[in-house]
Design an enzyme around this catalytic site. Structure first.
Site, PDB file in Angstrom:
ATOM      1  N   SER A 127      10.022   4.366  -1.996  1.00 58.28           N
ATOM      2  CA  SER A 127       9.624   3.255  -1.022  1.00 58.28           C
ATOM      3  C   SER A 127      10.696   2.802  -0.154  1.00 58.28           C
ATOM      4  O   SER A 127      11.995   2.962  -0.535  1.00 58.28           O
ATOM      5  CB  SER A 127       9.298   2.081  -2.140  1.00 58.28           C
ATOM      6  OG  SER A 127       9.238   0.720  -1.315  1.00 58.28           O
ATOM      7  N   TYR A 152      11.469  -3.851  -9.451  1.00 54.09           N
ATOM      8  CA  TYR A 152      10.731  -2.821  -8.769  1.00 54.09           C
ATOM      9  C   TYR A 152      11.364  -1.903  -7.890  1.00 54.09           C
ATOM     10  O   TYR A 152      11.579  -0.789  -8.007  1.00 54.09           O
ATOM     11  CB  TYR A 152       9.402  -3.512  -8.174  1.00 54.09           C
ATOM     12  CG  TYR A 152       8.603  -2.402  -6.870  1.00 54.09           C
ATOM     13  CD1 TYR A 152       8.956  -2.337  -5.788  1.00 54.09           C
ATOM     14  CD2 TYR A 152       7.961  -1.491  -7.653  1.00 54.09           C
ATOM     15  CE1 TYR A 152       8.483  -1.533  -4.957  1.00 54.09           C
ATOM     16  CE2 TYR A 152       7.312  -0.782  -6.614  1.00 54.09           C
ATOM     17  CZ  TYR A 152       7.702  -0.685  -5.299  1.00 54.09           C
ATOM     18  OH  TYR A 152       7.140   0.182  -4.434  1.00 54.09           O
ATOM     19  N   LYS A 156      12.649   2.304  -8.154  1.00 54.13           N
ATOM     20  CA  LYS A 156      12.425   3.144  -7.071  1.00 54.13           C
ATOM     21  C   LYS A 156      13.849   4.102  -6.840  1.00 54.13           C
ATOM     22  O   LYS A 156      14.027   5.012  -6.630  1.00 54.13           O
ATOM     23  CB  LYS A 156      11.772   2.813  -5.740  1.00 54.13           C
ATOM     24  CG  LYS A 156      10.413   2.409  -5.948  1.00 54.13           C
ATOM     25  CD  LYS A 156       9.692   3.512  -6.490  1.00 54.13           C
ATOM     26  CE  LYS A 156       8.254   3.148  -6.539  1.00 54.13           C
ATOM     27  NZ  LYS A 156       7.344   4.175  -7.104  1.00 54.13           N
TER      28      LYS A 156
HETATM   29  C1  WQD Z   1       5.253  -8.147   4.391  1.00 51.31           C
HETATM   30  C2  WQD Z   1       5.741  -9.365   4.965  1.00 51.31           C
HETATM   31  C3  WQD Z   1       6.337 -11.208   3.637  1.00 51.31           C
HETATM   32  C4  WQD Z   1       2.564 -12.005   1.977  1.00 51.31           C
HETATM   33  C5  WQD Z   1       6.491  -4.694  -0.602  1.00 51.31           C
HETATM   34  C6  WQD Z   1       7.089  -3.771  -1.377  1.00 51.31           C
HETATM   35  C7  WQD Z   1       7.007  -2.461  -0.964  1.00 51.31           C
HETATM   36  C8  WQD Z   1       5.428  -1.926  -0.991  1.00 51.31           C
HETATM   37  C9  WQD Z   1       4.726  -3.090  -0.097  1.00 51.31           C
HETATM   38  C10 WQD Z   1       4.735  -1.267  -2.910  1.00 51.31           C
HETATM   39  C11 WQD Z   1       6.902 -10.032   4.425  1.00 51.31           C
HETATM   40  C12 WQD Z   1       5.067 -11.412   4.450  1.00 51.31           C
HETATM   41  C13 WQD Z   1       3.564 -11.657   2.538  1.00 51.31           C
HETATM   42  C14 WQD Z   1       1.958 -13.446   2.622  1.00 51.31           C
HETATM   43  C15 WQD Z   1       3.613 -13.413   4.128  1.00 51.31           C
HETATM   44  N1  WQD Z   1       5.026  -2.246  -2.299  1.00 51.31           N
HETATM   45  N2  WQD Z   1       3.896 -12.154   3.868  1.00 51.31           N
HETATM   46  N3  WQD Z   1       2.429 -14.166   3.577  1.00 51.31           N
HETATM   47  O1  WQD Z   1       7.323  -7.206   0.531  1.00 51.31           O
HETATM   48  O2  WQD Z   1       7.184  -5.861   2.852  1.00 51.31           O
HETATM   49  O3  WQD Z   1       6.739  -4.754   0.690  1.00 51.31           O
HETATM   50  O4  WQD Z   1       5.120  -4.345  -0.630  1.00 51.31           O
HETATM   51  O5  WQD Z   1       4.405  -0.040  -2.590  1.00 51.31           O
HETATM   52  O6  WQD Z   1       7.779  -1.471  -1.698  1.00 51.31           O
HETATM   53  O7  WQD Z   1       8.523  -4.318  -1.188  1.00 51.31           O
HETATM   54  O8  WQD Z   1       5.305  -6.332   1.771  1.00 51.31           O
HETATM   55  O9  WQD Z   1       3.159  -7.265   2.393  1.00 51.31           O
HETATM   56  O10 WQD Z   1       4.413  -8.470   0.616  1.00 51.31           O
HETATM   57  O11 WQD Z   1       5.106  -8.669   2.848  1.00 51.31           O
HETATM   58  O12 WQD Z   1       4.191 -14.286   5.037  1.00 51.31           O
HETATM   59  O13 WQD Z   1       0.978 -14.115   1.908  1.00 51.31           O
HETATM   60  O14 WQD Z   1       4.707 -10.389   4.970  1.00 51.31           O
HETATM   61  O15 WQD Z   1       7.245 -12.328   3.400  1.00 51.31           O
HETATM   62  O16 WQD Z   1       7.638 -10.638   5.483  1.00 51.31           O
HETATM   63  P1  WQD Z   1       6.821  -6.056   1.518  1.00 51.31           P
HETATM   64  P2  WQD Z   1       4.467  -7.589   1.937  1.00 51.31           P
END
Ligand code: WQD
Length: 339
Positions: A127, A152, A156
Site C-alpha cells: 500500500s 496497519y 505493510k
Molecule cells: C481518503 C481521503 C480522508 C472518509 C486508506 C489506507 C490505504 C487504503 C485506503 C487499504 C482522506 C478523507 C475519508 C470520510 C473524508 N486502505 N475522508 N471523509 O486514508 O487515503 O487510505 O484507505 O487498502 O492503505 O491508508 O483512504 O478513503 O479513508 O480517505 O473526508 O468519511 O478522504 O481524510 O483525506 P486513505 P480514505
C-alpha cells in the site's frame, strides 16, 4: 495445462476483482478466505460474471495446521496472490496486536509453504501507506519510507521487509509487492464491489452510502491542508485497473522477466484529486447533491500523496485506463444494487 493461482482474500474487494481478471486471462483460481470481511455470495457473483466458479476454501490463514493442510491438498500451485489482511486504519490503532499477528503471521506461514512446495512466486498486496507523508511528490518506488501513520501501515512496511529479506536469503524465492494507492469503484456488471463492514472508514463507500440515504451526512475531514482547495489529495485508482496490474505482475513472475527476485511497484494513476474534487465528480456524474459538512482533520491522515507510475508502466506494461468518471459511476451503480 492451465496455471493454478491461489488468491488469499479472494472474496474481498480487490481480491474478487482480481480473480475475475485472472479467470478472464485463462488462469484457474483457488480462493482461500476466512470471510471475516466478505461472504460466500461474492463467490456466487464471480461465477455469474466469469461463467465458471472459482474453487473456494474457507480457511483461517493464521492457523498453521490449516495452511499446511491446504497446500498438501492443492499441489502444483503456480503462484500466490496474497490479499488476505486486516486493513482498517482506525481499527489497527485500537487493536495493534490483532493486526500484527494476523497480517504478519499469515504472510510468514505462506512463505514457509512457498519454500516447502517450491512455488514459483508470490505477489504481495502492499500500500502507498508505506511511504507515510512523503517530502517530495509524486512518490517513486525509491522514495524513502517515513514512519507509517498506523499499525496497519506498519504491517505493510514489515511485510515488505519480510519479503525483501526472504528473497535476499533464497534466490529461488520470487516476489513482487504492489503498492496500491486508493482503490475505488466497482466491476461494470455491478455484481461485485466494495462491501465495508459496518460504518465505512473510506471516503467513496461513505459517499455512496450518503447518496443512498444510509448515512445522513458526509463529513469532510479537514479543509485546512496546504492544498489548492484545502482538502487532502490522493491518487484514486479504479479497482478494475488495479486488478489488471496483478495479472501483469503475474505474467512477469511466471515468464521469468524479473530483474531481481524481489521487486515492488507503485500502482496508481499518477493523478491526484482532492476530497472536494472527488465529491464534485461524484455529484456531476450521478446528478446527485450530497449532504456534507466540513469537520476537523482525521488523526493519522496525511495531507497528500500520489504516484509516479513510470516503473509499472514500463516494466509491467501496465497503465491505469479508467477515469474518475467511471470510478464514480461504477461505485454508485454498485451501491444501488446492494441497497
Ligand atoms: C481518503 C481521503 C480522508 C472518509 C486508506 C489506507 C490505504 C487504503 C485506503 C487499504 C482522506 C478523507 C475519508 C470520510 C473524508 N486502505 N475522508 N471523509 O486514508 O487515503 O487510505 O484507505 O487498502 O492503505 O491508508 O483512504 O478513503 O479513508 O480517505 O473526508 O468519511 O478522504 O481524510 O483525506 P486513505 P480514505
Amino acid at each position: 495445462m492451465r496455471k493454478k493461482i491461489l488468491v488469499t482474500g479472494g472474496a474481498g474487494y480487490i481480491g474478487s476483482h482480481t480473480t475475475i481478471e485472472l479467470m478472464a486471462a485463462g488462469f484457474d483460481v483457488i480462493i482461500a478466505d476466512d470471510l471475516s470481511n466478505s461472504n460466500e455470495k461474492v463467490v456466487d457473483r464471480m461465477e455469474q460474471i466469469a461463467g465458471t466458479r472459482p474453487a473456494f476454501e474457507k480457511i483461517n490463514l493464521a492457523d498453521e495446521a490449516a495452511v499446511t493442510d491446504l497446500f498438501n491438498r492443492h499441489r502444483h500451485i503456480d503462484s500466490i496472490i496474497h490479499f488476505a489482511a486486516y486493513k482498517a486504519v482506525g481499527e489497527s490503532v485500537a487493536k495493534p496486536l490483532l493486526y500484527y499477528k494476523n497480517n504478519l503471521l499469515t504472510l510468514i506461514l505462506l512463505l514457509e509453504q512457498v519454500k516447502k512446495h517450491r512455488i514459483p512466486g508470490i505477489i504481495f498486496s502492499s500500500s502507498c501507506t508505506v511511504y507515510g507523508q512523503p517530502d517530495n511528490l509524486p512518490v517513486t518506488e525509491e522514495t524513502v519510507f517515513k514512519p507509517a501513520e498506523s499499525p496497519y501501515g506498519k504491517t505493510k512496511q514489515m511485510g515488505e521487509a519480510i519479503l525483501r529479506d526472504s528473497c535476499l536469503a533464497d534466490n529461488d524465492l520470487h516476489a513482487i509487492a504492489l503498492r496500491y494507492f486508493n482503490p475505488v469503484g466497482a466491476h461494470p456488471s455491478a455484481l461485485i464491489g466494495e462491501l465495508p463492514n459496518g460504518t465505512p472508514s473510506n471516503l467513496v463507500p461513505f459517499i455512496t452510502q450518503t447518496a443512498a440515504g444510509i448515512r445522513d451526512q458526509l463529513h469532510v475531514f479537514g479543509d485546512d491542508y496546504k492544498t489548492p482547495d484545502g482538502s487532502a489529495l490522493r491518487d484514486y485508482i479504479h479497482v478494475v485497473d488495479l486488478a489488471k496490474a496483478h495479472v501483469a505482475a503475474l505474467a512477469r513472475l511466471l515468464n521469468g522477466k524479473q530483474k531481481s527476485n524481489y521487486e515492488y511497484f507503485n500502482i496508481g494513476t499518477g493523478k491526484s484529486l482532492s476530497v472536494f474534487q472527488l465529491i464534485k465528480e461524484f455529484e456531476k456524474v450521478n446528478a446527485i447533491t450530497l449532504n456534507l459538512k466540513v469537520t476537523g482533520r482525521r488523526t493519522g491522515d496525511i495531507e497528500q500523496i500520489y504516484a509516479d507510475t513510470t516503473l509499472a508502466n514500463s516494466e509491467l506494461g501496465w497503465k491505469a485506463e479508467l477515469g474518475i468518471d467511471e470510478m464514480m459511476r461504477s461505485a454508485w451503480s454498485w451501491q444501488q444494487k446492494i441497497r
